[in-house]
Design a protein around this motif. Sequence first.
Motif, PDB file in Angstrom:
ATOM      1  N   LYS A 302      43.794  31.620  31.265  1.00 23.12           N
ATOM      2  CA  LYS A 302      44.602  32.236  32.322  1.00 23.12           C
ATOM      3  C   LYS A 302      44.723  33.747  32.124  1.00 23.12           C
ATOM      4  N   LEU A 303      44.862  34.162  30.859  1.00 22.96           N
ATOM      5  CA  LEU A 303      44.948  35.600  30.579  1.00 22.96           C
ATOM      6  C   LEU A 303      43.648  36.314  30.934  1.00 22.96           C
ATOM      7  N   ASN A 304      42.523  35.650  30.709  1.00 18.54           N
ATOM      8  CA  ASN A 304      41.233  36.249  31.078  1.00 18.54           C
ATOM      9  C   ASN A 304      41.137  36.470  32.581  1.00 18.54           C
ATOM     10  N   VAL A 305      41.630  35.502  33.351  1.00 18.58           N
ATOM     11  CA  VAL A 305      41.630  35.626  34.812  1.00 18.58           C
ATOM     12  C   VAL A 305      42.546  36.774  35.226  1.00 18.58           C
ATOM     13  N   SER A 306      43.736  36.811  34.634  1.00 18.79           N
ATOM     14  CA  SER A 306      44.701  37.862  34.936  1.00 18.79           C
ATOM     15  C   SER A 306      44.156  39.238  34.584  1.00 18.79           C
ATOM     16  N   PHE A 307      43.499  39.323  33.435  1.00 18.04           N
ATOM     17  CA  PHE A 307      42.963  40.604  32.972  1.00 18.04           C
ATOM     18  C   PHE A 307      41.829  41.082  33.875  1.00 18.04           C
ATOM     19  N   ALA A 308      41.022  40.162  34.349  1.00 19.82           N
ATOM     20  CA  ALA A 308      39.927  40.522  35.257  1.00 19.82           C
ATOM     21  C   ALA A 308      40.474  41.161  36.533  1.00 19.82           C
ATOM     22  N   LYS A 309      41.595  40.638  37.021  1.00 21.97           N
ATOM     23  CA  LYS A 309      42.222  41.200  38.227  1.00 21.97           C
ATOM     24  C   LYS A 309      42.741  42.616  37.944  1.00 21.97           C
ATOM     25  N   VAL A 310      43.338  42.794  36.760  1.00 17.39           N
ATOM     26  CA  VAL A 310      43.844  44.114  36.382  1.00 17.39           C
ATOM     27  C   VAL A 310      42.693  45.119  36.299  1.00 17.39           C
ATOM     28  N   GLN A 311      41.593  44.698  35.691  1.00 18.04           N
ATOM     29  CA  GLN A 311      40.424  45.560  35.592  1.00 18.04           C
ATOM     30  C   GLN A 311      39.927  45.975  36.971  1.00 18.04           C
ATOM     31  N   GLN A 312      39.920  45.045  37.899  1.00 10.27           N
ATOM     32  CA  GLN A 312      39.461  45.320  39.250  1.00 10.27           C
ATOM     33  C   GLN A 312      40.394  46.297  39.955  1.00 10.27           C
ATOM     34  N   GLU A 313      41.694  46.098  39.763  1.00  6.83           N
ATOM     35  CA  GLU A 313      42.689  46.968  40.407  1.00  6.83           C
ATOM     36  C   GLU A 313      42.658  48.400  39.870  1.00  6.83           C
ATOM     37  N   LEU A 314      42.324  48.527  38.585  1.00  4.24           N
ATOM     38  CA  LEU A 314      42.339  49.860  37.959  1.00  4.24           C
ATOM     39  C   LEU A 314      40.944  50.487  37.891  1.00  4.24           C
ATOM     40  N   LYS A 315      40.007  49.883  38.590  1.00  2.00           N
ATOM     41  CA  LYS A 315      38.623  50.364  38.593  1.00  2.00           C
ATOM     42  C   LYS A 315      38.558  51.767  39.171  1.00  2.00           C
TER      43      LYS A 315
END
Length: 315
Positions: A302-315
């Motif tokens: 779940k943290l990996n999924v959450s982190f992927a979203k954060v990475q996308q948002e801060l791209k």
Amino acid sequence: MAIAVKKEKIPAVLNVSPFEEMSKDSHDWCRKNPVLRNRLKNYEVAETVKLDPRKWNEKLLRKALVSLVRYELKLFDVKVGDIIKDAKEAGPNGEIEGMGKVLKLYEKIGKQIEKKVSIALEEIEEDKGDNAKGLREGKKALKAMTAIDYKKLFAATGVKAQDALSGLATALGKGDDDESARDKAGRIADSDLDAAITEFEKRKDNAFDAIILLQKTGRKIAKNEDAGPELRGFGKDVEACNALCEDLIKALETYGSDLIDALNDVRRDKLDAMKARKVASALGATAQHNKAAESMRKAIGKLNVSFAKVQQELK
């Protein structure tokens, strides 16, 4: 999650002399030449950036930008010193040639300063530096946790430990008339159990390191007010997994201790057939420990999924 602060427009001005870091001798040499004296003007950069007023104002930016380009100014001093040395050795014509080299170097350093300031202001304005560091740390921590083989963490050792003690139990159950066979079974059980423990300790140490890194990273990111709210939110998600982390640590410590106790019993000849079977069964029954590992595995997913979203948002 922290409330977003409205950024304000702040002038970002660099106005610094090219002689800021220059030695007196080199400065005097440049100043005595009217061409250089008139053309070696201050390096100037002026932009307007939108920043958090709690952390930045015009005065702080001026000071930060001068510090930022101090390396280039020192480099200018060193290079000019080399040019002057060569010029003096070459005589009058050398000094004329040296003047041209200084002007060319001045222009080159100016371009480097402009580029460096521009990139730095962009990073400050978009919080790239703070977010980039947090993203790197988060990625590293998750990578370490994802690399753990949760299914084998306890189960693989459980099978080997149970086999080692079951073999010993069988030998001990044959009675007292075959002492050499029992001794041999004891040595085999010792060797096999020791090998199983060595494998487990390696997996345990790797898991410990990964868990501690994850917890440390979560705390650091969650408290970093310079990072974006998305990244701090991820840090709090990591902190929410602390109980699962502690459960897994406890399971690793408990099972590791059980293995060592069993090995000591074998080496001290404290086991009869019944006790050996009981210990074998206990070491093979890793279901409760497996549960802690599986819970951690799901949380990391779940943290990996959450982190992927954060990475996308801060791209």
